[in-house]
Design a protein around this motif. Structure first.
Motif, PDB file in Angstrom:
ATOM      1  N   GLU A  19     -10.876   7.190   7.985  1.00  0.00           N
ATOM      2  CA  GLU A  19     -10.061   7.167   9.206  1.00  0.00           C
ATOM      3  C   GLU A  19     -10.225   5.871   9.994  1.00  0.00           C
ATOM      4  O   GLU A  19      -9.256   5.346  10.534  1.00  0.00           O
ATOM      5  N   ASN A  20     -11.425   5.310  10.035  1.00  0.00           N
ATOM      6  CA  ASN A  20     -11.647   4.091  10.814  1.00  0.00           C
ATOM      7  C   ASN A  20     -10.990   2.853  10.196  1.00  0.00           C
ATOM      8  O   ASN A  20     -10.920   1.815  10.841  1.00  0.00           O
ATOM      9  N   GLU A  21     -10.489   2.941   8.968  1.00  0.00           N
ATOM     10  CA  GLU A  21      -9.811   1.812   8.325  1.00  0.00           C
ATOM     11  C   GLU A  21      -8.292   1.950   8.354  1.00  0.00           C
ATOM     12  O   GLU A  21      -7.567   1.027   8.006  1.00  0.00           O
ATOM     13  N   ARG A  22      -7.799   3.095   8.763  1.00  0.00           N
ATOM     14  CA  ARG A  22      -6.361   3.336   8.713  1.00  0.00           C
ATOM     15  C   ARG A  22      -5.575   2.526   9.734  1.00  0.00           C
ATOM     16  O   ARG A  22      -4.417   2.199   9.496  1.00  0.00           O
ATOM     17  N   GLY A  23      -6.177   2.188  10.869  1.00  0.00           N
ATOM     18  CA  GLY A  23      -5.463   1.445  11.907  1.00  0.00           C
ATOM     19  C   GLY A  23      -4.902   0.132  11.394  1.00  0.00           C
ATOM     20  O   GLY A  23      -3.716  -0.168  11.567  1.00  0.00           O
ATOM     21  N   LYS A  24      -5.749  -0.662  10.754  1.00  0.00           N
ATOM     22  CA  LYS A  24      -5.291  -1.941  10.197  1.00  0.00           C
ATOM     23  C   LYS A  24      -4.337  -1.725   9.031  1.00  0.00           C
ATOM     24  O   LYS A  24      -3.337  -2.411   8.888  1.00  0.00           O
ATOM     25  N   ALA A  25      -4.649  -0.768   8.184  1.00  0.00           N
ATOM     26  CA  ALA A  25      -3.842  -0.523   6.985  1.00  0.00           C
ATOM     27  C   ALA A  25      -2.443  -0.023   7.340  1.00  0.00           C
ATOM     28  O   ALA A  25      -1.495  -0.250   6.583  1.00  0.00           O
ATOM     29  N   TYR A  26      -2.307   0.625   8.478  1.00  0.00           N
ATOM     30  CA  TYR A  26      -1.008   1.153   8.913  1.00  0.00           C
ATOM     31  C   TYR A  26       0.049   0.055   8.919  1.00  0.00           C
ATOM     32  O   TYR A  26       1.190   0.282   8.536  1.00  0.00           O
ATOM     33  N   GLN A  27      -0.327  -1.142   9.324  1.00  0.00           N
ATOM     34  CA  GLN A  27       0.614  -2.260   9.401  1.00  0.00           C
ATOM     35  C   GLN A  27       1.150  -2.666   8.030  1.00  0.00           C
ATOM     36  O   GLN A  27       2.205  -3.287   7.936  1.00  0.00           O
ATOM     37  N   MET A  52       0.847  -1.172   0.000  1.00  0.00           N
ATOM     38  CA  MET A  52       0.000   0.000   0.000  1.00  0.00           C
ATOM     39  C   MET A  52       0.894   1.238   0.000  1.00  0.00           C
ATOM     40  O   MET A  52       1.876   1.305   0.720  1.00  0.00           O
ATOM     41  N   THR A  53       0.503   2.208  -0.781  1.00  0.00           N
ATOM     42  CA  THR A  53       1.271   3.455  -0.829  1.00  0.00           C
ATOM     43  C   THR A  53       0.749   4.412   0.240  1.00  0.00           C
ATOM     44  O   THR A  53      -0.369   4.251   0.759  1.00  0.00           O
ATOM     45  N   LEU A  54       1.531   5.410   0.528  1.00  0.00           N
ATOM     46  CA  LEU A  54       1.128   6.413   1.510  1.00  0.00           C
ATOM     47  C   LEU A  54      -0.104   7.173   1.031  1.00  0.00           C
ATOM     48  O   LEU A  54      -1.013   7.456   1.816  1.00  0.00           O
ATOM     49  N   ASN A  55      -0.182   7.474  -0.259  1.00  0.00           N
ATOM     50  CA  ASN A  55      -1.359   8.157  -0.802  1.00  0.00           C
ATOM     51  C   ASN A  55      -2.618   7.303  -0.655  1.00  0.00           C
ATOM     52  O   ASN A  55      -3.691   7.818  -0.349  1.00  0.00           O
ATOM     53  N   GLU A  56      -2.494   5.998  -0.878  1.00  0.00           N
ATOM     54  CA  GLU A  56      -3.641   5.103  -0.702  1.00  0.00           C
ATOM     55  C   GLU A  56      -4.068   5.072   0.761  1.00  0.00           C
ATOM     56  O   GLU A  56      -5.259   5.035   1.068  1.00  0.00           O
ATOM     57  N   PHE A  57      -3.083   5.076   1.657  1.00  0.00           N
ATOM     58  CA  PHE A  57      -3.377   5.077   3.088  1.00  0.00           C
ATOM     59  C   PHE A  57      -4.201   6.311   3.468  1.00  0.00           C
ATOM     60  O   PHE A  57      -5.223   6.207   4.132  1.00  0.00           O
ATOM     61  N   TRP A  58      -3.754   7.511   3.050  1.00  0.00           N
ATOM     62  CA  TRP A  58      -4.451   8.740   3.414  1.00  0.00           C
ATOM     63  C   TRP A  58      -5.821   8.831   2.760  1.00  0.00           C
ATOM     64  O   TRP A  58      -6.700   9.541   3.255  1.00  0.00           O
ATOM     65  N   ALA A  59      -6.051   8.105   1.664  1.00  0.00           N
ATOM     66  CA  ALA A  59      -7.354   8.123   0.994  1.00  0.00           C
ATOM     67  C   ALA A  59      -8.382   7.247   1.718  1.00  0.00           C
ATOM     68  O   ALA A  59      -9.581   7.385   1.487  1.00  0.00           O
ATOM     69  N   LEU A  60      -7.918   6.373   2.609  1.00  0.00           N
ATOM     70  CA  LEU A  60      -8.836   5.493   3.350  1.00  0.00           C
ATOM     71  C   LEU A  60      -9.633   6.290   4.380  1.00  0.00           C
ATOM     72  O   LEU A  60      -9.149   7.283   4.915  1.00  0.00           O
TER      73      LEU A  60
END
Length: 89
Positions: A11-19, A1-9
């Motif tokens: 907020e409630n989905e970012r915790g899992k995606a952070y890993q 996952m790219t950083l841009n994809e992460f910020w597009a998620l």
């Protein structure tokens, strides 16, 4: 996952995606966050007694709950049957 994809998620989905971010991108996320306290569901719970303690965990709320890794809407070992209940004004 790219950083841009992460910020597009949402907020409630970012915790899992952070890993799934690279260590460098995780660093960039951390430094972009506002300093201070991480909001915790405990702060709005009627069982919260302050200073990391509550009716469910009088000796101290587990780190996974305080850090929002686990939401205490369901039983957690050692909670004595007490879960999150929103404070009423």
């Amino acid at each position: 996952m790219t950083l841009n994809e992460f910020w597009a998620l949402p907020e409630n989905e970012r915790g899992k995606a952070y890993q799934n971010l690279s260590s460098h991108d995780r660093f960039l996320v951390r430094v972009s966050m506002a300093p201070g306290e991480i909001p915790c569901q405990c702060n709005s719970c009627r069982h919260h007694r302050g200073f990391g303690k509550c009716d469910a965990f009088p000796a101290g709320i587990p780190k996974d709950i305080l850090s929002n890794r686990i939401l205490h809407n369901h039983p957690v070992p050692g909670d004595g049957g007490i879960q999150y209940t929103e404070k009423q004004p």
